[in-house]
Design a protein around this motif. Sequence first.
Motif, PDB file in Angstrom:
ATOM      1  N   UNK A  42      -3.231  -6.758   4.483  1.00  0.00           N
ATOM      2  CA  UNK A  42      -4.568  -6.436   4.796  1.00  0.00           C
ATOM      3  C   UNK A  42      -5.543  -5.909   3.618  1.00  0.00           C
ATOM      4  N   UNK A  43      -5.530  -6.503   2.705  1.00  0.00           N
ATOM      5  CA  UNK A  43      -6.463  -6.386   1.336  1.00  0.00           C
ATOM      6  C   UNK A  43      -5.820  -5.423   0.512  1.00  0.00           C
ATOM      7  N   UNK A  44      -4.583  -4.846   0.859  1.00  0.00           N
ATOM      8  CA  UNK A  44      -4.174  -3.979  -0.113  1.00  0.00           C
ATOM      9  C   UNK A  44      -2.938  -4.397  -0.701  1.00  0.00           C
ATOM     10  N   UNK A  69      -9.123 -12.551  -4.518  1.00  0.00           N
ATOM     11  CA  UNK A  69     -10.142 -12.017  -3.746  1.00  0.00           C
ATOM     12  C   UNK A  69      -9.601 -11.294  -2.457  1.00  0.00           C
ATOM     13  N   UNK A  70      -8.535 -11.697  -2.167  1.00  0.00           N
ATOM     14  CA  UNK A  70      -7.752 -10.815  -0.875  1.00  0.00           C
ATOM     15  C   UNK A  70      -7.467  -9.370  -1.180  1.00  0.00           C
ATOM     16  N   UNK A  71      -7.435  -9.248  -2.598  1.00  0.00           N
ATOM     17  CA  UNK A  71      -6.992  -7.769  -3.005  1.00  0.00           C
ATOM     18  C   UNK A  71      -8.037  -6.957  -3.222  1.00  0.00           C
ATOM     19  N   UNK A  72      -8.517  -5.734  -2.322  1.00  0.00           N
ATOM     20  CA  UNK A  72      -9.554  -4.902  -2.662  1.00  0.00           C
ATOM     21  C   UNK A  72      -8.978  -3.560  -2.973  1.00  0.00           C
ATOM     22  N   UNK A 117     -10.063   0.067  -6.765  1.00  0.00           N
ATOM     23  CA  UNK A 117      -9.750   1.325  -6.449  1.00  0.00           C
ATOM     24  C   UNK A 117      -7.875   1.243  -6.715  1.00  0.00           C
ATOM     25  N   UNK A 118      -7.473   2.316  -7.378  1.00  0.00           N
ATOM     26  CA  UNK A 118      -6.260   2.323  -7.389  1.00  0.00           C
ATOM     27  C   UNK A 118      -5.630   3.933  -6.665  1.00  0.00           C
ATOM     28  N   UNK A 124      -9.278   2.629   4.505  1.00  0.00           N
ATOM     29  CA  UNK A 124     -10.739   3.200   4.203  1.00  0.00           C
ATOM     30  C   UNK A 124     -11.161   2.443   3.078  1.00  0.00           C
ATOM     31  N   UNK A 125     -10.725   2.616   1.904  1.00  0.00           N
ATOM     32  CA  UNK A 125     -11.017   2.109   0.700  1.00  0.00           C
ATOM     33  C   UNK A 125     -11.618   0.606   0.791  1.00  0.00           C
ATOM     34  N   UNK A 126     -10.385  -0.075   1.240  1.00  0.00           N
ATOM     35  CA  UNK A 126     -10.713  -1.580   1.383  1.00  0.00           C
ATOM     36  C   UNK A 126     -11.775  -1.981   2.096  1.00  0.00           C
ATOM     37  N   UNK A 127     -12.205  -1.004   3.180  1.00  0.00           N
ATOM     38  CA  UNK A 127     -13.440  -1.321   3.988  1.00  0.00           C
ATOM     39  C   UNK A 127     -14.815  -1.143   3.360  1.00  0.00           C
TER      40      UNK A 127
END
Length: 259
Positions: free
Chosen positions: A17-19, A52-55, A99-100, A198-201
């Motif tokens: 889920x992008x995390x 690109x999958x990682x946000x 973001x970390x 939330x951060x990933x969005x």
Amino acid sequence: MAHSQLTGPRLRHSVADSVATVVIDHPAKRNAMTNDMWRALPPLLDRLTADPEVRVVVLTGAGPTFCAGADISGLRASAAEAQELAVAAEEALAAFPKPTLAAIRGYCVGGGGQLAAACDLRFAEEGAAFGITPAKLGIVYAASSTQRLVDLVGPATAKYLLFSGELIDSARALRTGLVDEVHAPGELDKRVGEFARVLASRSLLTQAAAKEFAAGRADRSAHWTEQARGSGDTAEGVTAFLERRAPRFTWSPAEDRQA
């Protein structure tokens, strides 16, 4: 979901889920970082930057402890090399453009404190204990690490931690700004998961620029203005707001050719 295939004391990771969740996994020594683990972090972060999958990246420890510091066997072999590796890993984490978030339970001490401080945000579980311990080993804490700690907690608390090497509890860590949130036992993972989503969005363009500005990189203001002009994130954000829907931001650090 992608998993690393490493064995032994290691950094393992998964993406969902992008995390990306990076786990410090050395439970026999309370997740102490070996020299090989320090070496492994910068190239892992490079891969996660390019993915690109990682946000968002969440850093945590296996089991009930975040990280009890550097493995003393590495310090015994060469304290200078171990410190260089730790600082290089810390700097790579601080410079990571996405973001970390550190999810901390149990001990967050020494090198574990360095890693947590290098993350953008720190969420802790009640009962966590924090310490910056070079004075117990006669090690000169790196100037960059010291300044990062001062930026988080101020000079007085930084001196308390550095001079004494004493541990502080999660309540004091929250009060001094060392952590951003403290949660009851059993609630940390749920809160971290919710906030990571939330951060990933949100817009990575906004987040990457904000990270640089917060770190004092005012010289790149024109660069980020140009990035915003060339990105579809601004138009997408405005359109989504007007259409009352969730935005679908697409900018990634791969587009930042001057990074």
